[in-house]
Design a protein around this motif. Structure first.
Motif, PDB file in Angstrom:
ATOM      1  N   SER A 227     -33.612  -9.667   1.036  1.00 46.05           N
ATOM      2  CA  SER A 227     -34.690  -8.879   0.443  1.00 46.05           C
ATOM      3  C   SER A 227     -34.227  -8.395  -0.927  1.00 46.05           C
ATOM      4  CB  SER A 227     -35.030  -7.675   1.326  1.00 46.05           C
ATOM      5  OG  SER A 227     -35.507  -8.100   2.587  1.00 46.05           O
ATOM      6  N   LEU A 228     -35.085  -8.595  -1.927  1.00 44.55           N
ATOM      7  CA  LEU A 228     -34.724  -8.228  -3.295  1.00 44.55           C
ATOM      8  C   LEU A 228     -35.715  -7.230  -3.864  1.00 44.55           C
ATOM      9  CD1 LEU A 228     -34.114 -11.548  -2.913  1.00 44.55           C
ATOM     10  CD2 LEU A 228     -33.174 -11.204  -5.185  1.00 44.55           C
ATOM     11  N   GLN A 229     -35.331  -6.612  -4.967  1.00 44.05           N
ATOM     12  CA  GLN A 229     -36.230  -5.692  -5.655  1.00 44.05           C
ATOM     13  C   GLN A 229     -37.521  -6.420  -6.016  1.00 44.05           C
ATOM     14  OE1 GLN A 229     -34.170  -4.001  -9.018  1.00 44.05           O
ATOM     15  NE2 GLN A 229     -32.404  -3.364  -7.785  1.00 44.05           N
ATOM     16  N   GLY A 230     -38.620  -5.665  -6.074  1.00 44.66           N
ATOM     17  CA  GLY A 230     -39.902  -6.268  -6.408  1.00 44.66           C
ATOM     18  C   GLY A 230     -40.583  -6.880  -5.206  1.00 44.66           C
ATOM     19  N   ASN A 231     -40.128  -6.501  -4.001  1.00 44.29           N
ATOM     20  CA  ASN A 231     -40.719  -7.022  -2.770  1.00 44.29           C
ATOM     21  C   ASN A 231     -40.607  -8.542  -2.672  1.00 44.29           C
ATOM     22  OD1 ASN A 231     -41.961  -6.507  -0.274  1.00 44.29           O
ATOM     23  ND2 ASN A 231     -43.996  -6.941  -1.102  1.00 44.29           N
ATOM     24  N   LEU A 232     -39.459  -9.068  -3.115  1.00 40.37           N
ATOM     25  CA  LEU A 232     -39.227 -10.508  -3.087  1.00 40.37           C
ATOM     26  C   LEU A 232     -38.260 -10.860  -1.964  1.00 40.37           C
ATOM     27  CD1 LEU A 232     -38.758 -11.176  -6.916  1.00 40.37           C
ATOM     28  CD2 LEU A 232     -40.797 -11.639  -5.541  1.00 40.37           C
ATOM     29  N   ASN A 233     -38.352 -12.104  -1.509  1.00 41.21           N
ATOM     30  CA  ASN A 233     -37.481 -12.580  -0.438  1.00 41.21           C
ATOM     31  C   ASN A 233     -36.930 -13.946  -0.776  1.00 41.21           C
ATOM     32  OD1 ASN A 233     -37.806 -10.604   2.010  1.00 41.21           O
ATOM     33  ND2 ASN A 233     -39.867 -10.884   1.176  1.00 41.21           N
ATOM     34  N   SER A 234     -35.681 -14.156  -0.377  1.00 39.83           N
ATOM     35  CA  SER A 234     -35.016 -15.440  -0.607  1.00 39.83           C
ATOM     36  C   SER A 234     -34.304 -15.861   0.666  1.00 39.83           C
ATOM     37  CB  SER A 234     -33.996 -15.308  -1.742  1.00 39.83           C
ATOM     38  OG  SER A 234     -33.040 -16.344  -1.690  1.00 39.83           O
ATOM     39  N   MET A 235     -34.205 -17.157   0.866  1.00 40.02           N
ATOM     40  CA  MET A 235     -33.423 -17.679   1.978  1.00 40.02           C
ATOM     41  C   MET A 235     -31.942 -17.691   1.592  1.00 40.02           C
ATOM     42  SD  MET A 235     -35.587 -18.245   4.343  1.00 40.02           S
ATOM     43  CE  MET A 235     -34.534 -19.131   5.495  1.00 40.02           C
ATOM     44  N   LEU A 236     -31.078 -17.574   2.602  1.00 42.91           N
ATOM     45  CA  LEU A 236     -29.637 -17.687   2.403  1.00 42.91           C
ATOM     46  C   LEU A 236     -29.118 -18.737   3.372  1.00 42.91           C
ATOM     47  CD1 LEU A 236     -26.932 -16.718   1.179  1.00 42.91           C
ATOM     48  CD2 LEU A 236     -26.811 -15.050   3.049  1.00 42.91           C
ATOM     49  N   SER A 237     -28.564 -19.821   2.839  1.00 41.04           N
ATOM     50  CA  SER A 237     -28.030 -20.879   3.695  1.00 41.04           C
ATOM     51  C   SER A 237     -26.875 -20.325   4.527  1.00 41.04           C
ATOM     52  CB  SER A 237     -27.531 -22.050   2.844  1.00 41.04           C
ATOM     53  OG  SER A 237     -28.587 -22.604   2.076  1.00 41.04           O
ATOM     54  N   THR A 238     -26.821 -20.741   5.786  1.00 42.52           N
ATOM     55  CA  THR A 238     -25.785 -20.251   6.703  1.00 42.52           C
ATOM     56  C   THR A 238     -24.388 -20.494   6.152  1.00 42.52           C
ATOM     57  OG1 THR A 238     -27.235 -20.727   8.590  1.00 42.52           O
ATOM     58  CG2 THR A 238     -24.898 -20.400   9.056  1.00 42.52           C
ATOM     59  N   GLU A 239     -24.182 -21.677   5.572  1.00 41.68           N
ATOM     60  CA  GLU A 239     -22.855 -22.019   5.073  1.00 41.68           C
ATOM     61  C   GLU A 239     -22.466 -21.234   3.822  1.00 41.68           C
ATOM     62  OE1 GLU A 239     -25.749 -25.149   3.420  1.00 41.68           O
ATOM     63  OE2 GLU A 239     -25.409 -24.039   5.303  1.00 41.68           O
ATOM     64  N   LYS A 240     -23.422 -20.525   3.230  1.00 43.38           N
ATOM     65  CA  LYS A 240     -23.123 -19.739   2.030  1.00 43.38           C
ATOM     66  C   LYS A 240     -23.020 -18.245   2.312  1.00 43.38           C
ATOM     67  CE  LYS A 240     -24.918 -22.926  -1.430  1.00 43.38           C
ATOM     68  NZ  LYS A 240     -25.700 -23.060  -2.678  1.00 43.38           N
ATOM     69  N   SER A 241     -23.173 -17.850   3.563  1.00 44.09           N
ATOM     70  CA  SER A 241     -23.196 -16.424   3.898  1.00 44.09           C
ATOM     71  C   SER A 241     -21.865 -15.736   3.599  1.00 44.09           C
ATOM     72  CB  SER A 241     -23.563 -16.233   5.374  1.00 44.09           C
ATOM     73  OG  SER A 241     -22.633 -16.894   6.219  1.00 44.09           O
ATOM     74  N   THR A 242     -20.751 -16.416   3.880  1.00 41.83           N
ATOM     75  CA  THR A 242     -19.442 -15.820   3.617  1.00 41.83           C
ATOM     76  C   THR A 242     -19.220 -15.616   2.125  1.00 41.83           C
ATOM     77  OG1 THR A 242     -18.504 -16.848   5.605  1.00 41.83           O
ATOM     78  CG2 THR A 242     -16.963 -16.076   3.926  1.00 41.83           C
ATOM     79  N   ILE A 243     -19.566 -16.646   1.328  1.00 42.75           N
ATOM     80  CA  ILE A 243     -19.425 -16.544  -0.129  1.00 42.75           C
ATOM     81  C   ILE A 243     -20.317 -15.430  -0.668  1.00 42.75           C
ATOM     82  CG2 ILE A 243     -19.693 -17.757  -2.322  1.00 42.75           C
ATOM     83  CD1 ILE A 243     -19.212 -20.360  -0.831  1.00 42.75           C
ATOM     84  N   PHE A 244     -21.523 -15.343  -0.113  1.00 41.34           N
ATOM     85  CA  PHE A 244     -22.465 -14.303  -0.537  1.00 41.34           C
ATOM     86  C   PHE A 244     -21.869 -12.909  -0.327  1.00 41.34           C
ATOM     87  CE2 PHE A 244     -25.555 -11.232   1.181  1.00 41.34           C
ATOM     88  CZ  PHE A 244     -26.266 -10.946   0.030  1.00 41.34           C
ATOM     89  N   LEU A 245     -21.310 -12.675   0.861  1.00 37.55           N
ATOM     90  CA  LEU A 245     -20.747 -11.355   1.171  1.00 37.55           C
ATOM     91  C   LEU A 245     -19.547 -11.046   0.284  1.00 37.55           C
ATOM     92  CD1 LEU A 245     -21.048 -11.461   5.053  1.00 37.55           C
ATOM     93  CD2 LEU A 245     -22.394 -10.062   3.481  1.00 37.55           C
TER      94      LEU A 245
END
Length: 251
Positions: A227-245
């Motif tokens: 969930s992002l500012q401006g009431n926007l939503n994005s998908m997060l690939s499972t394999e990228k979750s660790t890098i994201f965190l």
């Protein structure tokens, strides 16, 4: 027949480039070879070339200072910058959509750049050059850098920090800005991923999304959703979750 000028403080570099151009095409003539920016400025006024090969790092003058000597309506030429490797500079070129060639010059890359130039109908890229000038300023931090975006009938000059999210739309891409504005760009998401490479807070979260990590409000693990500012939503690939965190913890 198109004409060009070479501006480079290294005599060997100028001679090599001139010889390579002669072997690359017979549709481009070198009308002047200059060893510094002031002599290059004089040659431009004299010969009014279609193209300039410009070394960006020279003693006493940066090649980019060339813009300070011309009004926008006088920049009827195109510039291909030649530069030694600099991650900072390359990022600025990509953001500004400007042609550049790394030294030592590869003949195939030179041929591609020349052929691309010869096929263009309108050589002047004044807006993009001004964007590059801004992006190359040493004091310009990541948030203040600008991305040149071509729309259907105009070109926008957008600060990177003002981008909340980019979403793939087939061969197009929608940019969501912090102001709430939506822009449909005539390039795909891969194009923007390459342009924005090196900006630490912009992250390719999914095959269809690039997000501004500073605008992320929440990560829903069960749905792999951001969930992002401006009431926007994005998908997060499972394999990228660790890098994201990891990236979020570094902000």
């Amino acid at each position: 027949m198109k004409t060009c000028i070479i501006i480079d403080d290294e005599n060997k570099a100028r001679s090599l480039l001139q010889n390579m151009l002669a072997e690359t095409t017979d549709q481009l003539t070198v009308v002047a070879s200059c060893d510094d920016l002031p002599s290059g400025i004089k040659a431009i006024h004299k010969y009014k070339p279609d193209l300039i090969f410009l070394d960006i790092e020279m003693p006493w003058h940066s090649g980019l200072e060339i813009l300070n000597y011309f009004d926008d309506d006088q920049i009827t030429f195109e510039i291909i910058f030649t530069t030694g490797y600099s991650e900072y500079a390359i990022q600025a070129f990509k953001l500004s959509a400007i042609d550049y060639i790394l030294k030592p010059i590869n003949p195939e890359i030179l041929a591609d750049a020349v052929n691309c130039f010869l096929k263009k109908e309108n050589a002047s890229k004044v807006i993009d050059y001004r964007a590059l000038q801004e992006n190359l300023l040493p004091q310009t931090d990541y948030a203040e850098k600008c991305l040149t975006v071509n729309l259907s009938n105009s070109t926008r000059f957008i600060k990177v920090n003002d981008i909340t999210m980019l979403q793939a739309e087939g061969s197009y891409c929608t940019l969501y800005l912090s102001s709430g504005e939506k822009l449909l760009a005539s390039k795909n998401l891969k194009h923007f991923e390459e342009r924005l490479e090196g900006i630490p807070f912009l992250f390719r979260s999914h095959k269809s999304f690039i997000v501004n990590l500073k605008k992320v409000l929440e990560y829903n693990r069960s749905e792999n959703n951001l969930s992002l500012q401006g009431n926007l939503n994005s998908m997060l690939s499972t394999e990228k979750s660790t890098i994201f965190l990891e990236k979020m913890s570094q902000l």
